[in-house]
Design a protein around this motif. Structure first.
Motif, PDB file in Angstrom:
ATOM      1  N   SER A   1      15.599 -61.065 -40.588  1.00 23.97           N
ATOM      2  CA  SER A   1      15.062 -61.067 -41.951  1.00 23.97           C
ATOM      3  C   SER A   1      15.208 -62.492 -42.541  1.00 23.97           C
ATOM      4  O   SER A   1      14.668 -62.867 -43.582  1.00 23.97           O
ATOM      5  CB  SER A   1      15.913 -60.197 -42.944  1.00 23.97           C
ATOM      6  OG  SER A   1      17.331 -60.272 -42.850  1.00 23.97           O
ATOM      7  N   PHE A   2      15.678 -63.412 -42.094  1.00 15.63           N
ATOM      8  CA  PHE A   2      15.783 -64.800 -42.409  1.00 15.63           C
ATOM      9  C   PHE A   2      15.066 -65.767 -41.366  1.00 15.63           C
ATOM     10  O   PHE A   2      15.672 -66.065 -40.465  1.00 15.63           O
ATOM     11  CB  PHE A   2      17.519 -65.230 -42.454  1.00 15.63           C
ATOM     12  CG  PHE A   2      18.268 -64.424 -43.349  1.00 15.63           C
ATOM     13  CD1 PHE A   2      18.131 -64.733 -44.708  1.00 15.63           C
ATOM     14  CD2 PHE A   2      18.863 -63.329 -42.865  1.00 15.63           C
ATOM     15  CE1 PHE A   2      18.906 -64.062 -45.593  1.00 15.63           C
ATOM     16  CE2 PHE A   2      19.639 -62.571 -44.098  1.00 15.63           C
ATOM     17  CZ  PHE A   2      19.555 -63.029 -45.347  1.00 15.63           C
ATOM     18  N   PRO A   3      14.101 -66.060 -41.776  1.00 19.40           N
ATOM     19  CA  PRO A   3      13.093 -66.786 -40.870  1.00 19.40           C
ATOM     20  C   PRO A   3      13.382 -68.138 -40.444  1.00 19.40           C
ATOM     21  O   PRO A   3      13.336 -68.717 -39.472  1.00 19.40           O
ATOM     22  CB  PRO A   3      11.796 -66.814 -41.614  1.00 19.40           C
ATOM     23  CG  PRO A   3      12.022 -66.394 -43.009  1.00 19.40           C
ATOM     24  CD  PRO A   3      13.286 -65.668 -43.002  1.00 19.40           C
ATOM     25  N   VAL A   4      14.522 -68.895 -41.525  1.00 18.54           N
ATOM     26  CA  VAL A   4      14.900 -70.151 -41.229  1.00 18.54           C
ATOM     27  C   VAL A   4      15.561 -70.204 -39.877  1.00 18.54           C
ATOM     28  O   VAL A   4      15.810 -71.200 -39.137  1.00 18.54           O
ATOM     29  CB  VAL A   4      15.744 -70.534 -42.360  1.00 18.54           C
ATOM     30  CG1 VAL A   4      16.967 -69.765 -42.455  1.00 18.54           C
ATOM     31  CG2 VAL A   4      16.078 -72.049 -42.286  1.00 18.54           C
ATOM     32  N   PHE A   5      16.389 -69.108 -39.544  1.00 16.62           N
ATOM     33  CA  PHE A   5      17.292 -68.743 -38.266  1.00 16.62           C
ATOM     34  C   PHE A   5      16.411 -69.139 -36.933  1.00 16.62           C
ATOM     35  O   PHE A   5      16.466 -69.612 -36.174  1.00 16.62           O
ATOM     36  CB  PHE A   5      17.812 -67.443 -38.311  1.00 16.62           C
ATOM     37  CG  PHE A   5      19.002 -67.492 -39.198  1.00 16.62           C
ATOM     38  CD1 PHE A   5      19.640 -68.635 -39.697  1.00 16.62           C
ATOM     39  CD2 PHE A   5      19.553 -66.035 -39.574  1.00 16.62           C
ATOM     40  CE1 PHE A   5      20.737 -68.364 -40.751  1.00 16.62           C
ATOM     41  CE2 PHE A   5      20.592 -66.146 -40.363  1.00 16.62           C
ATOM     42  CZ  PHE A   5      21.259 -67.227 -41.084  1.00 16.62           C
TER      43      PHE A   5
END
Length: 339
Positions: A29-33
Motif C-alpha cells: 500500500s506504500f508505492p514509495v517502497f
C-alpha cells in the motif's frame, strides 16, 4: 565529522531496514517502497562502505550497518551470485531463453539497421529449444527457421498490443493469452509436449517503466513526473501479477515462467511472481546477472522461474547489445520421480 557520518549512515541503514521489512511483510500500500526497491543494491553498497569505515576506525558504530546488511541479506537474498558446482549437461536437457527484443529495433533506437538480422543470427547460434520473446516483431516470425512450432500474441486490430512469442522445437499442443486491462502489455502461454511429458511455458511482459534515462530525468519537473509514472507502473504491475497468479494456480502441468517482469528481485512484484518457484540465476548464475540498465544501475528484471519439478543445470546472462535488454538462457532437467 564523525557525528555527521553516523547521521548519514543512520539514514541509509534505516532505509534499507524499512525496505527489508516492507518486502518481508509484503506491504503493497506504500508505492514509495516499490520505487526505493530499485536502489536496494546501492543501499547495500553504501552500508558496506560504512561498515568498512567503522571497522577501520575501530568503532562500535559498525553494529548499525552490519545489522542492516544482515537483515537485508536475510530478507532479500544476495544480488550477486557465485557459480555453484558446474553440472554436466545431457542431450535430454531443455534449453530455454528469454529476451526482450525491443521490436527487433523496428523504430531505430539502436543506430544499426541490421539489428533485426543480428537477433535472428544470435538465436540461430545459441539454438535454445524454447525461445520466449517479448516485444516481438511479427515480421520476423517466419525467419526463425529452426522452430517448427510457435505461439504469438493474438493480433486484434481494435486493441493494439506488444507481441509476445514462444518458439519451440517441440510440439505446442495448446496455447492461450491473458488479457491485461488497460495496457498494451500481455502474457501468453504454451503447453509443450516433450516426449510423453507436457510442460507449460509462460511468457510474461509486465507494465514498462517508460522512462528514458538522461540528465533531464533528474530535473525537478521531470523527477515529479517520473515519480508519478513509477507509482502508476508499480500499481499496474501488482494488478497484472495478481491476474497471472490466479491463472497459474490452476495450471495442470509442470511449468516455467519466463519474461520481462520490469521489476527487481527486491520488489513485491517479484516476490508475488516467483512465489515458491526457483530463480535460475540464484541456482546456477554468477555475477550481478544484469539484464537492463537504469541510470547506469545494473538491474536484473528478466527472469526464468521453473517449478520444483525441474533441476537447474545452467544459467547464462549475455552481454550482446541487440536491445535495451540482455538475453538470459537456462538449461533445465526434469527430475525423475520414483514409481
Amino acid at each position: 565529522m564523525t557525528k555527521f557520518l553516523f547521521f548519514v549512515n543512520l539514514l541509509f541503514s534505516g532505509l534499507l531496514l524499512v525496505l527489508s521489512l516492507s518486502y518481508y511483510f509484503n506491504i503493497e500500500s506504500f508505492p514509495v517502497f516499490s520505487i526505493f526497491s530499485l536502489f536496494v543494491p546501492l543501499l547495500f553498497l553504501i552500508n558496506l562502505i560504512f561498515l568498512i569505515l567503522w571497522v577501520f576506525k575501530k568503532s562500535r558504530k559498525l553494529i548499525l550497518p552490519l545489522t542492516s546488511l544482515l537483515i537485508g541479506y536475510l530478507f532479500f537474498g544476495s544480488f550477486y551470485a557465485f557459480l555453484n558446482e558446474e553440472k554436466q549437461k545431457e542431450s535430454s536437457d531443455l534449453e530455454i531463453m528469454t529476451f526482450n527484443a525491443w521490436g527487433f529495433n523496428r523504430y531505430g533506437w539502436i543506430k544499426d539497421s541490421n539489428i533485426g538480422d543480428k537477433i535472428v543470427e544470435f538465436v540461430k547460434n545459441e539454438n535454445p529449444d524454447v525461445l520466449c520473446l517479448q516485444e516481438h516483431h511479427r515480421i520476423y516470425t517466419n525467419q526463425l527457421l529452426s522452430y517448427t512450432y510457435k505461439s504469438v500474441t493474438p493480433y486484434i486490430k481494435s486493441k493494439p498490443r506488444t507481441a509476445q512469442a514462444i518458439f519451440s522445437k517441440y510440439p505446442i499442443v495448446s496455447e492461450g493469452s491473458l488479457d491485461l486491462p488497460k495496457t498494451p502489455n500481455n502474457i501468453i502461454y504454451a503447453d509443450i509436449l516433450i516426449a510423453k511429458d507436457t510442460i507449460r511455458v509462460y511468457n510474461i511482459h509486465l507494465q514498462s517503466f517508460n522512462i528514458v534515462p538522461s540528465r533531464k530525468s533528474f530535473s525537478e519537473k521531470e523527477s515529479e513526473k517520473n515519480y508519478k509514472r513509477l507509482v502508476k507502473t508499480f500499481d499496474k504491475q501488482l494488478e497484472q501479477a495478481k491476474i497471472f497468479d490466479k491463472h497459474r494456480n490452476s495450471c495442470p502441468y509442470p511449468y516455467v515462467v519466463c519474461g520481462d517482469m520490469n521489476n527487481t528481485q527486491f520488489s513485491n512484484v517479484y516476490k508475488r511472481l516467483r512465489g515458491d518457484l526457483q530463480d535460475t540465476f540464484f541456482e546456477q548464475g554468477s555475477g550481478f546477472g544484469k539484464t537492463y540498465s537504469l541510470f547506469r544501475l545494473p538491474l536484473r528484471i528478466d527472469y526464468i522461474f521453473p517449478d520444483s519439478s525441474f533441476e537447474v543445470i545452467e544459467h547464462k546472462n549475455y552481454k550482446v547489445k541487440l536491445s535495451d535488454h540482455y538475453p538470459v538462457k537456462a538449461t533445465l532437467r526434469r527430475k525423475t520421480t520414483n514409481p
